[in-house]
Design an enzyme around this catalytic site. Structure first.
Site, PDB file in Angstrom:
ATOM      1  N   ARG A 104      41.613  53.441  44.996  1.00 43.00           N
ATOM      2  CA  ARG A 104      41.779  52.018  44.696  1.00 43.00           C
ATOM      3  C   ARG A 104      42.781  51.360  45.636  1.00 43.00           C
ATOM      4  NH1 ARG A 104      41.499  52.545  38.053  1.00 43.00           N
ATOM      5  NH2 ARG A 104      39.309  51.922  37.867  1.00 43.00           N
ATOM      6  N   ASN A 161      38.567  46.700  42.028  1.00 40.13           N
ATOM      7  CA  ASN A 161      39.247  47.981  42.271  1.00 40.13           C
ATOM      8  C   ASN A 161      38.327  49.123  42.708  1.00 40.13           C
ATOM      9  OD1 ASN A 161      38.071  48.537  39.837  1.00 40.13           O
ATOM     10  ND2 ASN A 161      39.978  48.628  38.662  1.00 40.13           N
ATOM     11  N   LYS A 216      31.847  51.026  42.599  1.00 40.67           N
ATOM     12  CA  LYS A 216      31.437  49.696  42.158  1.00 40.67           C
ATOM     13  C   LYS A 216      30.906  48.885  43.355  1.00 40.67           C
ATOM     14  CE  LYS A 216      34.961  49.627  38.474  1.00 40.67           C
ATOM     15  NZ  LYS A 216      36.045  48.770  37.896  1.00 40.67           N
ATOM     16  N   TYR A 256      30.400  48.413  29.345  1.00 37.81           N
ATOM     17  CA  TYR A 256      31.760  47.898  29.166  1.00 37.81           C
ATOM     18  C   TYR A 256      31.959  47.257  27.787  1.00 37.81           C
ATOM     19  CZ  TYR A 256      33.222  48.731  34.030  1.00 37.81           C
ATOM     20  OH  TYR A 256      33.594  49.315  35.223  1.00 37.81           O
ATOM     21  N   HIS A 272      35.364  53.479  39.379  1.00 40.72           N
ATOM     22  CA  HIS A 272      35.541  53.651  37.937  1.00 40.72           C
ATOM     23  C   HIS A 272      35.773  55.123  37.631  1.00 40.72           C
ATOM     24  CE1 HIS A 272      34.528  53.503  33.610  1.00 40.72           C
ATOM     25  NE2 HIS A 272      33.835  54.607  33.843  1.00 40.72           N
ATOM     26  N   GLU A 295      28.651  57.370  29.292  1.00 40.00           N
ATOM     27  CA  GLU A 295      28.442  56.692  30.573  1.00 40.00           C
ATOM     28  C   GLU A 295      27.400  57.419  31.423  1.00 40.00           C
ATOM     29  OE1 GLU A 295      32.994  54.883  30.468  1.00 40.00           O
ATOM     30  OE2 GLU A 295      32.522  56.420  31.946  1.00 40.00           O
ATOM     31  N   PHE A 351      38.993  38.985  30.908  1.00 34.45           N
ATOM     32  CA  PHE A 351      38.353  39.349  32.179  1.00 34.45           C
ATOM     33  C   PHE A 351      36.904  39.819  32.007  1.00 34.45           C
ATOM     34  CE2 PHE A 351      40.691  43.098  30.633  1.00 34.45           C
ATOM     35  CZ  PHE A 351      39.711  44.078  30.664  1.00 34.45           C
TER      36      PHE A 351
HETATM   37  P1  ADP Z   1      39.908  51.395  34.064  1.00 38.78           P
HETATM   38  O1  ADP Z   1      38.705  51.018  34.916  1.00 38.78           O
HETATM   39  O2  ADP Z   1      41.055  51.833  34.916  1.00 38.78           O
HETATM   40  O3  ADP Z   1      39.570  52.375  32.969  1.00 38.78           O
HETATM   41  P2  ADP Z   1      39.913  49.306  32.034  1.00 38.78           P
HETATM   42  O4  ADP Z   1      38.972  50.194  31.266  1.00 38.78           O
HETATM   43  O5  ADP Z   1      41.100  48.785  31.342  1.00 38.78           O
HETATM   44  O6  ADP Z   1      40.413  50.045  33.377  1.00 38.78           O
HETATM   45  O7  ADP Z   1      39.108  48.061  32.594  1.00 38.78           O
HETATM   46  C1  ADP Z   1      37.802  48.185  33.097  1.00 38.78           C
HETATM   47  C2  ADP Z   1      37.682  47.385  34.386  1.00 38.78           C
HETATM   48  O8  ADP Z   1      37.845  45.991  34.083  1.00 38.78           O
HETATM   49  C3  ADP Z   1      38.770  47.658  35.423  1.00 38.78           C
HETATM   50  O9  ADP Z   1      38.486  48.784  36.249  1.00 38.78           O
HETATM   51  C4  ADP Z   1      38.760  46.378  36.228  1.00 38.78           C
HETATM   52  O10 ADP Z   1      37.666  46.334  37.153  1.00 38.78           O
HETATM   53  C5  ADP Z   1      38.511  45.342  35.142  1.00 38.78           C
HETATM   54  N1  ADP Z   1      39.771  44.788  34.644  1.00 38.78           N
HETATM   55  C6  ADP Z   1      40.623  45.352  33.747  1.00 38.78           C
HETATM   56  N2  ADP Z   1      41.692  44.572  33.495  1.00 38.78           N
HETATM   57  C7  ADP Z   1      41.511  43.456  34.258  1.00 38.78           C
HETATM   58  C8  ADP Z   1      42.255  42.264  34.471  1.00 38.78           C
HETATM   59  N3  ADP Z   1      43.410  42.043  33.831  1.00 38.78           N
HETATM   60  N4  ADP Z   1      41.751  41.350  35.340  1.00 38.78           N
HETATM   61  C9  ADP Z   1      40.597  41.554  35.987  1.00 38.78           C
HETATM   62  N5  ADP Z   1      39.832  42.655  35.840  1.00 38.78           N
HETATM   63  C10 ADP Z   1      40.279  43.599  34.996  1.00 38.78           C
HETATM   64 MG    MG Z   2      38.325  52.167  31.306  1.00 34.37          MG
END
Ligand code: ADP
Ligand code: MG
Length: 194
Positions: free
Chosen positions: A117, A126, A22, A61, A129, A140, A69
Site C-alpha cells: 500500500r 490503497n 484493486k 463489503y 485488500h 470472500e 466512505f
Molecule cells: P482494510 O481493507 O484494511 O481491511 P477496512 O475493512 O476498514 O480496511 O475498509 C475497507 C476498504 O474501505 C479499505 O481498504 C479502503 O479502500 C476503504 N476505506 C476504509 N476506510 C476509509 C476511509 N476513511 N476513507 C476512504 N476509504 C476508506
Molecule cells: Mg477489511
C-alpha cells in the site's frame, strides 16, 4: 489429521488468506504479483482477474454499509478489473495484512514504507485488500471464485499460457509486467491445474 495437535500444527504452517489487487493496481499487477512471490514468500494457489458488479461489491463489503466512505468504496472497487488471489503461507492472514500495510496510505508510507500500500497506493485508494479473519477468507473466496461469472472478450485476443516452471521459478509477475508494459490489455486471467 491424526489428532487436533497435528491439525493445528499443519493448519498454522499452511494456512490461506484472500488477497486482492484493486482496480488502481491493475497496471502494477505484474510488479505486485512478483513482490507477493519473491519478497513476501506467499504461494498463489488460486488467481482470477474479473470485474465486480455493484451487487457483488455490496455483498463483499457488506460490513461497511452505512459508513461515510461506502459509496466511494463501491465505485472504486467496481471501476475496473480486480485480481483475486488465494495465498498460502504460515500464518497467512496476519502475514498478508502486515505485507500490504495499514489501510490508510499516508500511515502506510510512514509506518511501513516497504508495504504494497505504501509503494502503490494513493491518498484515496490503497491498491490491495486482505481478509481480516478465517471466516472472511472463506466468504470472500466463495464470492470471487464461485459467484462472479467472468466472460473473457475473446475477440481480437490471444491466449497466453504461463508454464508451470516459470511460476515455480517466481517469474509469473515479471512476465505479466512485460505483457502490460508492451501495451497489451489483459482482459481475463485465471490459474488452472491441468
Ligand atoms: P482494510 O481493507 O484494511 O481491511 P477496512 O475493512 O476498514 O480496511 O475498509 C475497507 C476498504 O474501505 C479499505 O481498504 C479502503 O479502500 C476503504 N476505506 C476504509 N476506510 C476509509 C476511509 N476513511 N476513507 C476512504 N476509504 C476508506
Ligand atoms: Mg477489511
Amino acid at each position: 489429521y491424526g489428532d487436533d495437535y497435528t491439525r493445528k500444527y499443519f493448519e498454522e504452517i499452511r494456512s490461506n488468506t484472500y488477497g486482492m489487487i484493486k482496480p488502481d493496481g491493475y497496471l502494477h499487477m505484474g510488479k505486485i504479483i512478483d513482490m507477493v512471490y519473491n519478497v513476501g514468500g506467499f504461494t498463489i494457489t488460486k488467481l482470477k482477474l474479473c470485474k465486480m458488479s455493484k451487487e457483488i461489491a455490496a455483498q463483499f463489503y457488506g460490513e461497511h454499509k452505512g459508513k461515510p466512505f461506502y459509496d466511494f468504496l463501491l465505485n472504486y472497487i467496481t471501476e475496473d478489473y480486480i485480481v483475486g488471489m488465494e495465498l498460502v503461507k504460515k500464518d497467512a492472514i496476519a502475514e498478508w495484512r502486515k505485507f500490504i500495510g495499514p489501510t490508510n496510505v499516508e500511515k502506510a508510507k510512514q509506518e511501513a514504507p516497504n508495504s504494497v500500500r505504501a509503494i502503490f497506493g494513493s491518498p484515496t485508494k490503497n491498491t490491495v485488500h486482505g481478509s481480516d479473519c478465517a471466516e472472511s477468507v472463506k466468504r470472500e473466496i466463495d464470492i470471487v471464485f464461485n459467484q462472479i461469472k467472468h466472460v473473457p472478450m475473446c475477440n481480437n485476443c490471444a491466449c497466453v499460457v504461463i508454464k508451470p516452471h516459470a511460476i515455480k521459478e517466481g517469474n509469473a509477475g515479471k512476465i505479466i509486467d512485460m505483457i502490460l508494459s508492451a501495451g497489451f490489455e489483459i482482459s481475463s486471467m485465471q490459474m488452472f491445474y491441468l
